[in-house]
Design an enzyme around this catalytic site. Structure first.
Site, PDB file in Angstrom:
ATOM      1  N   LYS A 171       0.768  -1.142  -0.050  1.00  0.00           N
ATOM      2  CA  LYS A 171       0.282  -0.035   0.191  1.00  0.00           C
ATOM      3  C   LYS A 171       0.920   1.380  -0.010  1.00  0.00           C
ATOM      4  O   LYS A 171       0.432   2.184  -0.509  1.00  0.00           O
ATOM      5  CB  LYS A 171      -0.997  -0.242   1.367  1.00  0.00           C
ATOM      6  N   LYS A 239       0.326  11.553   5.923  1.00  0.00           N
ATOM      7  CA  LYS A 239       0.776  10.464   6.707  1.00  0.00           C
ATOM      8  C   LYS A 239       1.539   9.229   5.992  1.00  0.00           C
ATOM      9  O   LYS A 239       2.253   8.737   6.662  1.00  0.00           O
ATOM     10  CB  LYS A 239      -0.517  10.159   7.535  1.00  0.00           C
TER      11      LYS A 239
END
Length: 304
Positions: A171, A239
């Site tokens: 991811k 993030k």
């Protein structure tokens, strides 16, 4: 299945709705906001804590913003780890630190419970359409147990590896590609506009060539129409890039393009744009272009 779903935000709400529509028994607890009324109408059960959710579930799905949130829900007071029975499965679909993921998995494994990291790509659109790309890391047994649920949430479901954290690393790689592609689209459209071209026409032309991409299609349109309502917020993508840069630093892998994108997102933050869609990175590029133009004018005026 009896499924506990914790994290009913922009992504989690439609995902839980798909599971309810498929006939699964789904329960949750209030994390930051109350569950959407549509989920309650579909039969969502609401418990007082993640522990109570786990006590009534064989599978727990978490869809939370960051590593600390996942750790709190899984291991804090009144947590999943206190209620999930032996043989139960945790599927973490958040995007978090791969190293922390491996630690979480080991803690559950020591008590004969299974863990699968299964972060997703596709944003709110993919969550609503059940077309998410799901990247899974963990034992094959856990993956096969999770598959019937995952197939209700996405189309491209890949078991990346049997080591927990593999899905999270995949991811992160996805987020690197997406960030750099959004930056490239923004840079191209800012260049076209500065050259006196209609950026909408430029996008139309590029969609017929080798530069065509889903990002150019969706986010290019957002940039042109100035629609920065969040599908995926700048804060969350920043993030994710922080996770990428930290993991890369640990492994000694240079990520120069990722570093540039992170700086542009920091400029968005400084401008108060933290909650906008990540396509708003174009606003940082536009400010850079404007500053460069102003500096050039000052130099020309000084020379004149």
């Amino acid at each position: 299945m009896h499924v506990g779903f914790i994290g009913l935000g922009v992504m989690g709400t439609p995902m839980a709705a798909h599971l309810l529509d498929a006939g699964h028994v789904v329960c949750s607890s209030v994390n930051r906001t109350a569950p959407a009324p549509e989920l309650l109408k579909k039969g969502l059960q609401v418990m007082a804590s993640p522990k109570e959710v786990a006590q009534t579930s064989t599978v727990i799905i978490t869809m939370l913003p960051n590593t600390d949130d996942v750790e709190r829900v899984l291991f804090g007071p009144g947590s999943v780890s206190e209620g999930l029975g032996e043989g139960g499965l945790v599927i973490d679909m958040s995007t978090i630190d791969p190293s922390a993921t491996r630690g979480f998995a080991e803690r559950f494994r020591m008590t004969r419970r299974q863990y699968l990291d299964a972060p997703v790509s596709g944003g709110e659109v993919g969550a609503k359409a059940a077309t998410l790309s799901i990247m899974c890391g963990g034992p094959a047994e856990a993956f096969e147990m999770a598959r019937p649920l995952l197939e209700r949430l996405g189309r491209n479901i890949t078991h990346v590896g049997e080591v927990n954290g593999s899905g999270q690393s995949c991811k992160i790689a996805n987020q690197i590609v997406v960030a750099l592609t959004i930056e490239a689209v923004g840079e191209a459209l800012v260049f076209a506009s500065g050259a006196g071209c209609d950026p909408a026409k430029v996008r139309e032309a590029l969609m017929g060539g080798f530069a065509a991409s889903r990002v150019l299609d969706v986010h290019g349109e957002r940039m042109i129409s100035r629609n920065f309502e969040p599908g995926f917020r700048i804060a969350l993508h920043a993030k994710d890039l922080d996770l990428a840069l930290a993991a890369a630093a640990h492994g000694g892998v240079p990520l120069p393009g990722t570093s540039l994108c992170r700086q542009l997102l920091a400029a968005n933050q400084a401008a108060g744009e933290w909650q906008l869609d990540h396509s708003a990175i174009v606003k940082s590029l536009e400010r850079l272009a404007s500053n460069t133009l102003n500096e050039t004018r000052k130099e020309n005026n000084a020379d004149g």
